[in-house]
Enzyme design. Structure first.
Site, short mmCIF file in Angstrom:
data_model
loop_
_atom_site.label_atom_id
_atom_site.label_comp_id
_atom_site.label_asym_id
_atom_site.label_seq_id
_atom_site.Cartn_x
_atom_site.Cartn_y
_atom_site.Cartn_z
N TYR A 142 0.99 -1.19 -0.19
CA TYR A 142 0.07 -0.06 0.20
C TYR A 142 1.03 1.20 0.10
O TYR A 142 1.86 1.39 0.77
CB TYR A 142 -0.82 -0.04 1.21
N ASP A 237 9.56 2.93 -0.23
CA ASP A 237 8.30 3.57 0.79
C ASP A 237 8.52 3.23 2.11
O ASP A 237 7.91 2.23 2.37
CB ASP A 237 6.68 3.07 0.14
N LYS A 265 4.28 9.05 9.26
CA LYS A 265 3.98 8.52 10.52
C LYS A 265 5.06 8.74 11.40
O LYS A 265 4.71 9.94 11.92
CB LYS A 265 4.18 6.77 10.15
C1 LIG Z 1 0.46 4.64 5.68
C2 LIG Z 1 1.31 4.37 4.47
C3 LIG Z 1 1.05 5.20 3.60
C4 LIG Z 1 0.10 6.16 3.41
O1 LIG Z 1 0.45 7.40 4.39
P1 LIG Z 1 -0.92 8.16 4.99
O2 LIG Z 1 -0.05 9.24 5.71
O3 LIG Z 1 -2.03 7.48 5.55
O4 LIG Z 1 -1.36 8.87 3.62
C5 LIG Z 1 1.74 4.92 2.54
N1 LIG Z 1 2.65 3.89 2.42
C6 LIG Z 1 2.89 3.20 3.41
C7 LIG Z 1 4.07 1.92 3.32
C8 LIG Z 1 2.16 3.22 4.49
O5 LIG Z 1 2.28 2.41 5.37
#
Ligand SMILES: *Cc1c(COP(=O)(O)O)cnc(C)c1O
Length: 429
Positions: A142, A237, A265
């Site tokens: 994701y 990512d 995060k």
């Molecule tokens: C949570 C997450 C996202 C999206 O981040 P948001 O702040 O919710 O938009 C993208 N990539 C990874 C790997 C994630 O865990």
């Protein structure tokens, strides 16, 4: 509004599905989401006053536990100076320097407001830099909710059985190639055919949105080699893994340097933030230096930045990750052995402050394997734990998170409750 069911009814009148992010709904586990009133350390309290040991940690950011006093102090002080100026601040420079000095592959960093913004910008930057259109991602990973990345995605899309989204025109995703995670052969094949058209590969270097799936030995190395051969960019990512698995991301841990990295995060310590980093050569393509446009009214928000700086300061203190890792291991191996002792075919794995609990015998290594679990037992276990005061992710497709506030006592209590829950549901095996 003092009762979860009542307030959820009201929420559903005014907010689609009653929640502001789909993963918060309890659709795959049944029941009503808990409305949270407050949190402190490893605990959260719902509006009915019930206390839970929390392993969601706001889906990753809460690595210090909730409402860490030093972070709250930093945020309060920043807020008193004003919430947003739309002009540069000292804090942004401090946070940028902290990130650049800790993460091996990046020279420059741009702050945004969320992980979604970070990955969306990373893709645009890769396309702008290479002049190519196609992108490669992996099933079950994701990368936020921008159009071109909502193809066979993990997290809430996987939880609700709709891995691609309505409202995304075919045209917008025709250049997104989604491949099997942990399968380098298929990546090689695709690059042999389309390599010269592929701008980038984007990957969660440890997948955490289809439950936790670690990269097989050689997989990330292969992605690095293949992208180099074809002059495509490699994007890690690290929105989830950044500062979660260790102090230098997965890239520092495995010594594999991507071209672009995304964060969010933990780097905001619980406030909204995101970031894209890379080499000077690549980052100079971003506006206003270069021609790839990206902007944000609240980007680099001073309050979010203050929370991020303080959080990074604290996790840098000596022994932080060693302790975190020991606690996560205790939880992970404890859950596995207690579950098995009670007759369940379960497995568990962990790295740093992140863990996977799988209702299947073997630790999954792919998207296909991760879908192969006993969802009925997971659901029963989740609800029994919740009832007894342990808040796990309301989806079997999410990783779990341990914080530095999860002391031995907290982990022991969790395992004690898990034993009771496994016993309670063992009649259903
Ligand atoms: C949570 C997450 C996202 C999206 O981040 P948001 O702040 O919710 O938009 C993208 N990539 C990874 C790997 C994630 O865990």
């Amino acid at each position: 509004m003092t009762n979860n069911i009542e307030i959820f009814k009201k929420a559903s009148r005014f907010i689609p599905g009653g929640v502001n992010s789909p993963v918060r709904a309890f659709l795959s586990v049944g029941g009503t989401p808990k409305f949270i009133e407050k949190a402190s350390g490893p605990y959260i309290w719902d509006i009915e006053g019930k206390k839970y040991i929390d392993y969601v940690g706001s889906w990753g950011p809460a690595i210090l536990g909730h409402a860490h006093p030093e972070v709250i102090e930093a945020v309060t002080k920043a807020a008193e100076y004003g919430l947003s100026f739309g002009a540069p601040t000292k804090g942004e420079v401090i946070l940028a320097e902290m990130l650049v000095s800790r993460i091996p592959s990046i020279d420059k960093i741009r702050l945004v407001n969320s992980g979604t913004e970070a990955t969306m910008t990373a893709i645009r930057l890769a396309r702008g830099y290479t002049g190519r259109t196609k992108i490669v991602k992996f099933e079950g990973c994701y990368h936020g909710h921008s159009d071109s990345l909502l193809v066979k995605a993990g997290s809430g899309l996987l939880t609700f059985g709709n891995p691609s989204s309505a409202g995304v025109p075919d045209n917008f995703v025709k250049d997104t190639i989604s491949l099997e995670y942990n399968n380098s052969d298929i990546v090689k094949e695709v690059f042999q055919k389309y390599g010269h058209e592929i701008a980038c590969i984007i990957v969660e270097p440890i997948a955490g949105n289809m439950n936790m799936v670690k990269p097989k030995k050689g997989f990330l190395e292969d992605l690095r080699t293949i992208t180099e051969q074809h002059k495509s960019l490699l994007i890690f990512d690290e929105v989830m893994t950044g500062f979660r698995v260790g102090p230098t991301g997965v890239q520092g841990m495995l010594n594999i340097l991507p071209d672009i990295t995304t964060f969010a995060k933990i780097i905001g310590g619980g406030m909204p933030i995101g970031a894209i980093g890379g080499t000077n050569k690549i980052m100079s393509n971003l506006a206003p230096e270069g021609k790839v446009y990206q902007a944000g009214t609240l980007s680099g928000n001073p309050v979010a930045v203050a929370a991020g700086i303080k959080t990074l300061e604290i996790i840098e203190r000596s022994g932080f990750y060693e302790r975190l890792s020991i606690q996560t291991e205790k939880l992970s191996s404890g859950l596995q052995s207690i579950g098995r002792k009670n007759g369940f075919k379960i497995s568990s794995d962990y790295i740093g402050g992140m863990f996977g609990l799988y209702f299947c015998e073997k630790i999954p290594t792919s998207f296909e394997e991760t879908k192969n679990f006993n969802s009925d037992l997971f659901k029963k276990f989740f609800n029994s734990m919740l009832d007894k005061g342990v808040y796990l992710s309301p989806s079997a497709f999410e990783a779990g998170f341990v914080s530095s506030s999860h002391t031995d006592d907290v982990i022991d209590e969790t395992l004690h409750i898990a034993d009771k829950s496994f016993k309670e549901i063992s009649q259903f095996i």
